[in-house]
Scaffold this motif. Structure first.
Motif, mmCIF file in Angstrom:
data_model
loop_
_atom_site.group_PDB
_atom_site.id
_atom_site.type_symbol
_atom_site.label_atom_id
_atom_site.label_comp_id
_atom_site.label_asym_id
_atom_site.label_seq_id
_atom_site.Cartn_x
_atom_site.Cartn_y
_atom_site.Cartn_z
ATOM 1 N N ASP A 14 0.850 -1.186 0.000
ATOM 2 C CA ASP A 14 0.000 0.000 0.000
ATOM 3 C C ASP A 14 0.887 1.238 0.000
ATOM 4 O O ASP A 14 1.680 1.431 0.918
ATOM 5 N N PRO A 15 0.773 2.076 -1.012
ATOM 6 C CA PRO A 15 1.811 3.092 -1.232
ATOM 7 C C PRO A 15 1.714 4.319 -0.332
ATOM 8 O O PRO A 15 1.184 5.361 -0.703
ATOM 9 N N LEU A 16 2.233 4.198 0.870
ATOM 10 C CA LEU A 16 2.453 5.377 1.697
ATOM 11 C C LEU A 16 3.415 6.302 0.953
ATOM 12 O O LEU A 16 4.329 5.843 0.275
ATOM 13 N N ARG A 17 3.232 7.603 1.090
ATOM 14 C CA ARG A 17 4.073 8.547 0.366
ATOM 15 C C ARG A 17 4.750 9.498 1.346
ATOM 16 O O ARG A 17 4.220 9.820 2.406
ATOM 17 N N ASP A 18 5.942 9.979 0.987
ATOM 18 C CA ASP A 18 6.716 10.880 1.829
ATOM 19 C C ASP A 18 7.235 12.025 0.970
ATOM 20 O O ASP A 18 8.204 11.858 0.224
ATOM 21 N N PRO A 19 6.601 13.210 1.036
ATOM 22 C CA PRO A 19 6.995 14.318 0.170
ATOM 23 C C PRO A 19 8.463 14.714 0.286
ATOM 24 O O PRO A 19 9.053 15.195 -0.686
ATOM 25 N N GLU A 20 9.067 14.508 1.469
ATOM 26 C CA GLU A 20 10.465 14.907 1.652
ATOM 27 C C GLU A 20 11.427 14.076 0.817
ATOM 28 O O GLU A 20 12.567 14.473 0.597
ATOM 29 N N MET A 21 10.984 12.919 0.337
ATOM 30 C CA MET A 21 11.862 12.036 -0.421
ATOM 31 C C MET A 21 11.758 12.264 -1.927
ATOM 32 O O MET A 21 12.396 11.577 -2.705
ATOM 33 N N ARG A 22 10.956 13.212 -2.361
ATOM 34 C CA ARG A 22 10.742 13.419 -3.794
ATOM 35 C C ARG A 22 11.837 14.293 -4.395
ATOM 36 O O ARG A 22 12.542 15.003 -3.662
ATOM 37 N N ALA A 24 -3.064 9.897 -7.304
ATOM 38 C CA ALA A 24 -2.784 11.174 -7.967
ATOM 39 C C ALA A 24 -3.454 12.328 -7.223
ATOM 40 O O ALA A 24 -2.869 13.414 -7.063
ATOM 41 N N ARG A 25 -4.690 12.115 -6.751
ATOM 42 C CA ARG A 25 -5.384 13.162 -5.988
ATOM 43 C C ARG A 25 -4.634 13.492 -4.698
ATOM 44 O O ARG A 25 -4.481 14.664 -4.328
ATOM 45 N N ILE A 26 -4.164 12.453 -4.018
ATOM 46 C CA ILE A 26 -3.437 12.682 -2.767
ATOM 47 C C ILE A 26 -2.127 13.420 -3.042
ATOM 48 O O ILE A 26 -1.743 14.344 -2.310
ATOM 49 N N LEU A 27 -1.421 13.044 -4.108
ATOM 50 C CA LEU A 27 -0.179 13.739 -4.466
ATOM 51 C C LEU A 27 -0.457 15.215 -4.743
ATOM 52 O O LEU A 27 0.312 16.088 -4.332
ATOM 53 N N ALA A 28 -1.557 15.506 -5.449
ATOM 54 C CA ALA A 28 -1.912 16.899 -5.727
ATOM 55 C C ALA A 28 -2.219 17.646 -4.430
ATOM 56 O O ALA A 28 -1.796 18.802 -4.252
ATOM 57 N N GLU A 29 -2.920 17.000 -3.513
ATOM 58 C CA GLU A 29 -3.231 17.627 -2.222
ATOM 59 C C GLU A 29 -1.961 17.897 -1.425
ATOM 60 O O GLU A 29 -1.910 18.850 -0.638
ATOM 61 N N GLN A 30 -0.927 17.074 -1.625
ATOM 62 C CA GLN A 30 0.350 17.263 -0.941
ATOM 63 C C GLN A 30 1.225 18.305 -1.624
ATOM 64 O O GLN A 30 2.330 18.580 -1.159
ATOM 65 N N GLY A 31 0.745 18.881 -2.723
ATOM 66 C CA GLY A 31 1.486 19.962 -3.374
ATOM 67 C C GLY A 31 2.165 19.609 -4.678
ATOM 68 O O GLY A 31 2.864 20.445 -5.259
#
Length: 483
Positions: A156-164, A206-213
């Motif tokens: 389940d793809p948890l995401r971490d904006p700091e790692m992008r 994709a929606r969650i990524l957009a919400e994260q900026g």
């Protein structure tokens, strides 16, 4: 898909080093997000880390040897602190498996890319004294197709904006694995059968990524334009995904890599043309300009097929930007066959090309069927010659941007700025055009993450120089006109 929860107060530190493709970058992001939920904070210093992870690549021998060298350099840290946990993840882990423990006995975890969801649990077991744990997926001949696929499923793809790459650019996996079985490539063995993720899951992520900026999303797959998901009688292709992602608020640009020439359909190209957020940039590896070499590589297309694809791209998409990959010195490549590759580059005029010298990958059909008979000095010379041809084309094509104003997504300080240690508000900044060309200018940190009109003042093969256009502008494809 899970959304981030409030993690516990960090009590431990994680150091992670990532090499290889965008898939590996995304894998590392998800692993870090999972470990943050277990109380880990990132550190840039292996010496203070409680856990050290190496995310590895097996595409070339050099990448593997570098990984082993880096692991051996950690021996003194392990001797100083036997409780420090060291893990190897990624494609090399899947390929080498227990032999990693033999070469580097102080490694605690070896985890293939299809088993990354097990890393938090494996680290907890290692903390309790369970060493040399192995978690890898089934090999291509170790079960039926469905069992093999399940063993390669991503968690389940948890995401971490700091790692992008930047806070406003994100990768989104739509496909795992590959079934092309090119004779030089280890990926079908390390990442398993080709599988498309469920469309609803992709769109929700994709929606969650957009919400994260995230303003720019890059869809990832080993052959991304081969994406196919069957649900009952409904078949979803990548063009359908682009149409569903395009309306999501906050997303400004959509890219997808890496593409397979035979699957670059008219429907997909027309979708890219008709959706303004879709970048006109396409990365489509050719690998060679010789039909005989392509046949030995088992690429599944001819040069005529590739030229037909390029004609289709140029017919449908206004001002397209195409890049490619090439392998020089593949088994049996003659000088005449290499010159055919040079001719292909000259005809197609790629934006840029990634050029590699062939290296044998144990476990591939190429290693089994063909002798690596092109001398290293010949491979090196061909590499330089093809690169020179490509650089000349890149410079010539960049010249047409001189004096034009292009829209740029600002990524942050340029590499030059970082190397020179520039600090403060005003820096040399860098960003990319919609067609993926790099441009730098003197700007300020407040511009980061914005879309700016930049007028091109000078060009090189890989980079363009510019200055921010302060007037109002009206967007046109790649060119912006002053009102």
């Amino acid at each position: 898909m899970q959304s981030p929860e409030n993690p516990p107060t960090p009590t431990k530190h994680l150091y992670i080093e990532t090499v290889g493709c965008q898939m590996n970058v995304l894998d590392s992001e998800m692993v870090v997000a999972a470990l943050r939920k277990k109380g880990y904070a990132l550190t840039q210093d292996p010496a203070v880390a409680d856990a050290i992870l190496f995310n590895t690549c097996s595409v070339r021998e050099h990448a593997e040897e570098k990984a082993y060298n880096n692991l051996h350099h950690l021996k003194h840290l392990k001797l100083q602190n036997p409780n420090k946990i060291i893990g190897v993840m990624g494609c090399m882990a899947q390929k080498d498996q227990n032999s990693i423990f033999q070469r580097v006995p102080f490694v605690d975890l070896v985890v293939g890319p299809g088993q990354l969801h097990k890393i938090p649990e494996m680290i907890e077991k290692a903390e309790l004294g369970e060493k040399q744990q192995l978690a890898v997926s089934l090999g291509r001949r170790e079960g039926n197709t469905e069992d093999i696929k399940r063993s390669h499923e991503t968690f389940d793809p948890l995401r971490d904006p700091e790692m992008r790459p930047t806070p406003f650019q994100a990768y989104l996996r739509i496909q795992i694995g590959c079934d092309k079985f090119c004779t030089y490539c280890i990926v079908p063995m390390t990442r398993g059968p080709e599988q498309g993720r469920a469309p609803d899951q992709i769109v929700e992520e994709a929606r969650i990524l957009a919400e994260q900026g995230a303003k720019e999303i890059t869809l990832l797959g080993q052959t991304v334009n081969s994406y196919r998901y069957v649900e009952g009688e409904k078949v979803t292709r990548i063009a359908d995904l682009l149409e569903r992602i395009h309306p999501i608020p906050g997303i400004e640009r959509i890219k997808f890599v890496t593409n397979y020439p035979k699957d670059m359909t008219r429907e997909l190209l027309e979708t890219v043309r008709d959706l303004p957020k879709c970048s006109p940039y396409l990365h489509v590896p050719a690998q060679s300009g010789s039909d005989a070499v392509l046949k030995r590589m088992k690429r599944g297309y001819t040069i005529a097929d590739y030229y037909e694809m390029m004609d289709r791209i140029n017919e449908i998409i206004p001002n397209p930007s195409v890049s490619s990959d090439f392998i020089v010195g593949f088994c049996g490549e003659t000088e005449e066959e290499f010159q055919m590759t040079v001719d292909l580059v000259k005809r197609c005029r790629f934006k840029n090309s990634f050029i590699f010298q062939y290296s044998v990958r144990p476990g591939t059909k190429g290693a089994e069927l063909y002798e690596d008979d092109v001398p290293e000095d010949v491979k090196h010379r061909r590499n330089l010659e093809l690169l020179e041809v490509q650089n000349k084309i890149s410079l010539e094509d960049n010249m047409r941007f001189l004096g034009q104003t292009v829209e740029v997504l600002v990524e942050g300080p340029s590499k030059w700025s970082v190397r020179k240690g520039q600090t403060g508000e005003f820096r040399q900044m860098t960003g990319r055009t919609h067609c993926d060309r790099i441009i730098v200018w003197d700007g300020n940190m407040r511009q980061t993450g914005s879309l700016l009109p930049v007028r091109v003042t000078d060009v090189y093969a890989f980079t363009m120089m510019g200055e921010v256009e302060t007037h109002d502008y009206v967007a046109e494809p790649e060119v912006f006109q002053l009102r």
